[in-house]
Design a protein around this motif. Sequence first.
Motif, PDB file in Angstrom:
ATOM      1  N   THR A  15      17.847  -2.048 -50.749  1.00 39.83           N
ATOM      2  CA  THR A  15      17.295  -1.426 -52.047  1.00 39.83           C
ATOM      3  C   THR A  15      16.056  -1.878 -52.192  1.00 39.83           C
ATOM      4  N   LEU A  18      13.674  -0.715 -49.680  1.00 40.33           N
ATOM      5  CA  LEU A  18      13.251   0.756 -49.635  1.00 40.33           C
ATOM      6  C   LEU A  18      12.443   1.145 -50.596  1.00 40.33           C
ATOM      7  N   ASP A  19      12.624   0.225 -52.060  1.00 43.61           N
ATOM      8  CA  ASP A  19      11.814   0.399 -53.174  1.00 43.61           C
ATOM      9  C   ASP A  19      10.339   0.064 -52.653  1.00 43.61           C
ATOM     10  N   LEU A  23      11.134   4.715 -51.388  1.00 46.32           N
ATOM     11  CA  LEU A  23      12.562   5.607 -51.063  1.00 46.32           C
ATOM     12  C   LEU A  23      13.595   4.962 -51.853  1.00 46.32           C
ATOM     13  N   SER A  24      14.414   5.834 -52.112  1.00 49.59           N
ATOM     14  CA  SER A  24      15.674   5.398 -52.649  1.00 49.59           C
ATOM     15  C   SER A  24      16.873   5.193 -51.415  1.00 49.59           C
ATOM     16  N   SER A  26      19.511   6.738 -51.255  1.00 45.65           N
ATOM     17  CA  SER A  26      19.893   8.287 -51.030  1.00 45.65           C
ATOM     18  C   SER A  26      18.744   8.943 -50.156  1.00 45.65           C
ATOM     19  N   ASP A  27      17.421   8.815 -50.403  1.00 44.20           N
ATOM     20  CA  ASP A  27      16.419   9.020 -49.211  1.00 44.20           C
ATOM     21  C   ASP A  27      16.542   8.615 -48.070  1.00 44.20           C
ATOM     22  N   ALA A  28      16.892   7.495 -47.848  1.00 43.86           N
ATOM     23  CA  ALA A  28      17.032   6.695 -46.469  1.00 43.86           C
ATOM     24  C   ALA A  28      18.138   7.410 -45.828  1.00 43.86           C
ATOM     25  N   ARG A  30      19.694  10.254 -46.334  1.00 38.92           N
ATOM     26  CA  ARG A  30      19.363  11.698 -45.970  1.00 38.92           C
ATOM     27  C   ARG A  30      18.264  11.626 -44.592  1.00 38.92           C
ATOM     28  N   LEU A  31      17.371  10.738 -44.607  1.00 39.24           N
ATOM     29  CA  LEU A  31      16.455  10.748 -43.621  1.00 39.24           C
ATOM     30  C   LEU A  31      17.247  10.535 -42.442  1.00 39.24           C
ATOM     31  N   HIS A  34      19.084  13.454 -41.148  1.00 38.97           N
ATOM     32  CA  HIS A  34      17.957  14.499 -40.634  1.00 38.97           C
ATOM     33  C   HIS A  34      17.742  13.901 -39.254  1.00 38.97           C
TER      34      HIS A  34
END
Length: 85
Positions: A15, A18-19, A23-24, A26-28, A30-31, A34
Amino acid sequence: MLHVRMDEQLKAQATAALDAIGLSASDAVRLLFHRIVADQAFPLELKVPNAETRAAMEEIAQMKADGREPFPTAEAMFASLERGE
């Protein structure tokens, strides 16, 4: 909704990383998903560890089971290697 179980220390370290890049968690995730969909593959190369790597993994697991930290820093690890320990 996706629930993931993981070690709290790992979560905190990831975390924080990512911060730092905006990115959160959740963003990571989702990426990641994808990329899996777009590439139809996992975006990291996964390999079965060889015998040397498995032995090192077993050694670390034993050290943790014995309550010994492997090395507090990378510098301590390299110093130990240079001493031939």
